[in-house]
Design a protein around this motif. Structure first.
Motif, PDB file in Angstrom:
ATOM      1  N   HIS A   5       0.840  -1.275  -0.059  1.00  0.00           N
ATOM      2  CA  HIS A   5      -0.100   0.017   0.047  1.00  0.00           C
ATOM      3  C   HIS A   5       0.792   1.222  -0.065  1.00  0.00           C
ATOM      4  O   HIS A   5       2.035   1.132   0.303  1.00  0.00           O
ATOM      5  CB  HIS A   5      -0.968  -0.040   1.148  1.00  0.00           C
ATOM      6  CG  HIS A   5      -0.276   0.066   2.644  1.00  0.00           C
ATOM      7  ND1 HIS A   5       0.544  -1.136   3.080  1.00  0.00           N
ATOM      8  CD2 HIS A   5      -0.193   1.064   3.381  1.00  0.00           C
ATOM      9  CE1 HIS A   5       1.124  -0.726   4.396  1.00  0.00           C
ATOM     10  NE2 HIS A   5       0.651   0.516   4.408  1.00  0.00           N
ATOM     11  N   ASN A   6       0.299   2.340  -0.241  1.00  0.00           N
ATOM     12  CA  ASN A   6       1.089   3.754  -0.354  1.00  0.00           C
ATOM     13  C   ASN A   6       1.200   3.992   1.005  1.00  0.00           C
ATOM     14  O   ASN A   6       0.388   4.174   1.973  1.00  0.00           O
ATOM     15  CB  ASN A   6       0.148   4.798  -1.083  1.00  0.00           C
ATOM     16  CG  ASN A   6      -0.180   4.185  -2.487  1.00  0.00           C
ATOM     17  OD1 ASN A   6       0.718   3.983  -3.394  1.00  0.00           O
ATOM     18  ND2 ASN A   6      -1.507   4.200  -2.897  1.00  0.00           N
ATOM     19  N   GLN A   7       2.403   4.409   1.402  1.00  0.00           N
ATOM     20  CA  GLN A   7       2.899   4.914   2.734  1.00  0.00           C
ATOM     21  C   GLN A   7       3.739   6.057   2.820  1.00  0.00           C
ATOM     22  O   GLN A   7       4.712   6.194   1.662  1.00  0.00           O
ATOM     23  CB  GLN A   7       3.642   3.617   3.242  1.00  0.00           C
ATOM     24  CG  GLN A   7       4.234   3.697   4.746  1.00  0.00           C
ATOM     25  CD  GLN A   7       4.691   2.440   4.983  1.00  0.00           C
ATOM     26  OE1 GLN A   7       4.380   1.384   4.726  1.00  0.00           O
ATOM     27  NE2 GLN A   7       5.886   2.598   5.835  1.00  0.00           N
ATOM     28  N   GLY A  31       2.152  11.998  -8.635  1.00  0.00           N
ATOM     29  CA  GLY A  31       1.579  12.323  -7.479  1.00  0.00           C
ATOM     30  C   GLY A  31       1.857  13.747  -7.145  1.00  0.00           C
ATOM     31  O   GLY A  31       2.359  14.582  -7.808  1.00  0.00           O
ATOM     32  N   VAL A  32       0.897  14.253  -6.465  1.00  0.00           N
ATOM     33  CA  VAL A  32       0.842  15.546  -6.065  1.00  0.00           C
ATOM     34  C   VAL A  32       1.014  15.642  -4.467  1.00  0.00           C
ATOM     35  O   VAL A  32       0.302  14.902  -3.766  1.00  0.00           O
ATOM     36  CB  VAL A  32      -0.461  16.177  -6.192  1.00  0.00           C
ATOM     37  CG1 VAL A  32      -0.495  17.751  -5.703  1.00  0.00           C
ATOM     38  CG2 VAL A  32      -0.792  16.369  -7.976  1.00  0.00           C
ATOM     39  N   VAL A  33       2.165  16.233  -4.116  1.00  0.00           N
ATOM     40  CA  VAL A  33       2.343  16.478  -2.757  1.00  0.00           C
ATOM     41  C   VAL A  33       1.859  18.015  -2.144  1.00  0.00           C
ATOM     42  O   VAL A  33       2.252  18.971  -2.829  1.00  0.00           O
ATOM     43  CB  VAL A  33       3.871  16.339  -2.186  1.00  0.00           C
ATOM     44  CG1 VAL A  33       4.007  16.744  -0.899  1.00  0.00           C
ATOM     45  CG2 VAL A  33       4.465  15.224  -2.600  1.00  0.00           C
ATOM     46  N   MET A  75      -1.393  12.871  -3.304  1.00  0.00           N
ATOM     47  CA  MET A  75      -2.592  12.815  -4.042  1.00  0.00           C
ATOM     48  C   MET A  75      -2.397  12.182  -5.320  1.00  0.00           C
ATOM     49  O   MET A  75      -1.389  12.525  -5.908  1.00  0.00           O
ATOM     50  CB  MET A  75      -3.429  13.993  -3.982  1.00  0.00           C
ATOM     51  CG  MET A  75      -3.754  14.733  -2.727  1.00  0.00           C
ATOM     52  SD  MET A  75      -4.383  16.079  -2.867  1.00  0.00           S
ATOM     53  CE  MET A  75      -3.358  17.075  -3.556  1.00  0.00           C
ATOM     54  N   ASP A  76      -3.310  11.603  -5.883  1.00  0.00           N
ATOM     55  CA  ASP A  76      -3.321  11.132  -7.440  1.00  0.00           C
ATOM     56  C   ASP A  76      -3.868  12.121  -8.154  1.00  0.00           C
ATOM     57  O   ASP A  76      -4.255  13.485  -7.367  1.00  0.00           O
ATOM     58  CB  ASP A  76      -3.730   9.568  -7.732  1.00  0.00           C
ATOM     59  CG  ASP A  76      -5.298   9.946  -7.480  1.00  0.00           C
ATOM     60  OD1 ASP A  76      -5.950  11.208  -7.361  1.00  0.00           O
ATOM     61  OD2 ASP A  76      -6.184   8.978  -7.422  1.00  0.00           O
ATOM     62  N   GLN A  77      -3.698  12.196  -9.583  1.00  0.00           N
ATOM     63  CA  GLN A  77      -4.126  13.069 -10.510  1.00  0.00           C
ATOM     64  C   GLN A  77      -5.571  13.620 -10.470  1.00  0.00           C
ATOM     65  O   GLN A  77      -6.013  14.865 -10.680  1.00  0.00           O
ATOM     66  CB  GLN A  77      -3.993  13.088 -11.704  1.00  0.00           C
ATOM     67  CG  GLN A  77      -2.163  13.045 -12.015  1.00  0.00           C
ATOM     68  CD  GLN A  77      -1.995  12.821 -13.490  1.00  0.00           C
ATOM     69  OE1 GLN A  77      -2.445  11.664 -14.004  1.00  0.00           O
ATOM     70  NE2 GLN A  77      -1.328  13.628 -14.234  1.00  0.00           N
ATOM     71  N   ASP A  78      -6.181  12.874  -9.533  1.00  0.00           N
ATOM     72  CA  ASP A  78      -7.726  12.951  -9.485  1.00  0.00           C
ATOM     73  C   ASP A  78      -8.061  13.772  -8.102  1.00  0.00           C
ATOM     74  O   ASP A  78      -9.308  14.037  -7.729  1.00  0.00           O
ATOM     75  CB  ASP A  78      -8.557  11.792  -9.511  1.00  0.00           C
ATOM     76  CG  ASP A  78      -8.595  11.523 -11.153  1.00  0.00           C
ATOM     77  OD1 ASP A  78      -8.464  12.086 -11.887  1.00  0.00           O
ATOM     78  OD2 ASP A  78      -8.464   9.791 -11.237  1.00  0.00           O
ATOM     79  N   GLY A  79      -6.858  13.963  -7.270  1.00  0.00           N
ATOM     80  CA  GLY A  79      -7.294  14.437  -6.006  1.00  0.00           C
ATOM     81  C   GLY A  79      -7.483  13.604  -4.837  1.00  0.00           C
ATOM     82  O   GLY A  79      -7.778  14.158  -3.778  1.00  0.00           O
ATOM     83  N   ARG A  80      -7.481  12.402  -5.261  1.00  0.00           N
ATOM     84  CA  ARG A  80      -7.685  11.394  -4.223  1.00  0.00           C
ATOM     85  C   ARG A  80      -6.454  11.225  -3.311  1.00  0.00           C
ATOM     86  O   ARG A  80      -5.216  11.288  -3.808  1.00  0.00           O
ATOM     87  CB  ARG A  80      -8.210   9.957  -4.691  1.00  0.00           C
ATOM     88  CG  ARG A  80      -9.352   9.772  -5.275  1.00  0.00           C
ATOM     89  CD  ARG A  80      -9.912   8.350  -5.406  1.00  0.00           C
ATOM     90  NE  ARG A  80      -8.809   7.918  -6.696  1.00  0.00           N
ATOM     91  CZ  ARG A  80      -9.065   7.769  -7.967  1.00  0.00           C
ATOM     92  NH1 ARG A  80     -10.364   8.496  -8.367  1.00  0.00           N
ATOM     93  NH2 ARG A  80      -8.461   7.307  -9.000  1.00  0.00           N
ATOM     94  N   VAL A  81      -6.514  11.150  -1.814  1.00  0.00           N
ATOM     95  CA  VAL A  81      -5.592  11.034  -1.186  1.00  0.00           C
ATOM     96  C   VAL A  81      -4.995   9.578  -1.172  1.00  0.00           C
ATOM     97  O   VAL A  81      -5.685   8.876  -0.621  1.00  0.00           O
ATOM     98  CB  VAL A  81      -5.659  11.567  -0.010  1.00  0.00           C
ATOM     99  CG1 VAL A  81      -4.446  11.576   1.244  1.00  0.00           C
ATOM    100  CG2 VAL A  81      -6.027  13.198   0.145  1.00  0.00           C
ATOM    101  N   LEU A  82      -3.710   9.407  -1.449  1.00  0.00           N
ATOM    102  CA  LEU A  82      -3.075   8.057  -1.427  1.00  0.00           C
ATOM    103  C   LEU A  82      -2.585   7.759  -0.033  1.00  0.00           C
ATOM    104  O   LEU A  82      -2.640   6.631   0.497  1.00  0.00           O
ATOM    105  CB  LEU A  82      -1.934   8.110  -2.496  1.00  0.00           C
ATOM    106  CG  LEU A  82      -2.325   8.510  -3.835  1.00  0.00           C
ATOM    107  CD1 LEU A  82      -1.187   8.386  -4.617  1.00  0.00           C
ATOM    108  CD2 LEU A  82      -3.271   7.375  -4.439  1.00  0.00           C
ATOM    109  N   CYS A  83      -1.801   8.706   0.507  1.00  0.00           N
ATOM    110  CA  CYS A  83      -1.361   8.895   1.894  1.00  0.00           C
ATOM    111  C   CYS A  83      -1.032  10.045   2.560  1.00  0.00           C
ATOM    112  O   CYS A  83      -0.949  11.036   1.725  1.00  0.00           O
ATOM    113  CB  CYS A  83      -0.078   7.718   1.771  1.00  0.00           C
ATOM    114  SG  CYS A  83       1.318   8.465   0.527  1.00  0.00           S
ATOM    115  N   SER A  84      -1.155  10.073   3.866  1.00  0.00           N
ATOM    116  CA  SER A  84      -0.949  11.357   4.526  1.00  0.00           C
ATOM    117  C   SER A  84      -0.101  10.899   5.897  1.00  0.00           C
ATOM    118  O   SER A  84      -0.552  10.069   6.311  1.00  0.00           O
ATOM    119  CB  SER A  84      -2.316  12.185   4.747  1.00  0.00           C
ATOM    120  OG  SER A  84      -3.096  11.367   5.142  1.00  0.00           O
TER     121      SER A  84
END
Length: 89
Positions: A5-7, A31-33, A75-84
């Motif tokens: 998983h993304n971490q 990704g977008v940080v 986040m991915d390009q759609d704005g979904r948070v992958l990890c935080s």
């Protein structure tokens, strides 16, 4: 088969003027940080072409930020948070 998983991990925490981000992902993807304060204000925002495995980057010039808690989201390009994660100054 178990997927990685993304971490995200950060160091040092608390920080003074910069933080190192280590993001582990299971696939190549853009990704977008985003680094935001508790008030929702965005202090850092940048694109990062993530590669499968471990990715390391640095956010510097943070010495002007006020003391407090900040959220670092990937986040991915759609704005979904992958990890935080939360960081403290």
């Amino acid at each position: 088969m178990m997927a990685i998983h993304n971490q995200i991990t950060t160091r040092p925490n608390p920080f003074v003027s910069s933080i190192t981000l280590e993001i582990t992902t299971n696939e190549d993807k853009p990704g977008v940080v985003r680094m935001a304060g508790e008030d929702g204000r965005i202090y850092q925002l940048f694109l990062w072409q993530l590669k499968k495995g471990i990715n390391i980057s640095n956010i510097s010039n943070l010495n002007r930020l006020a003391s407090g808690k900040y959220m670092v989201d990937v986040m991915d390009q759609d704005g979904r948070v992958l990890c935080s994660t939360k960081v403290i100054k």
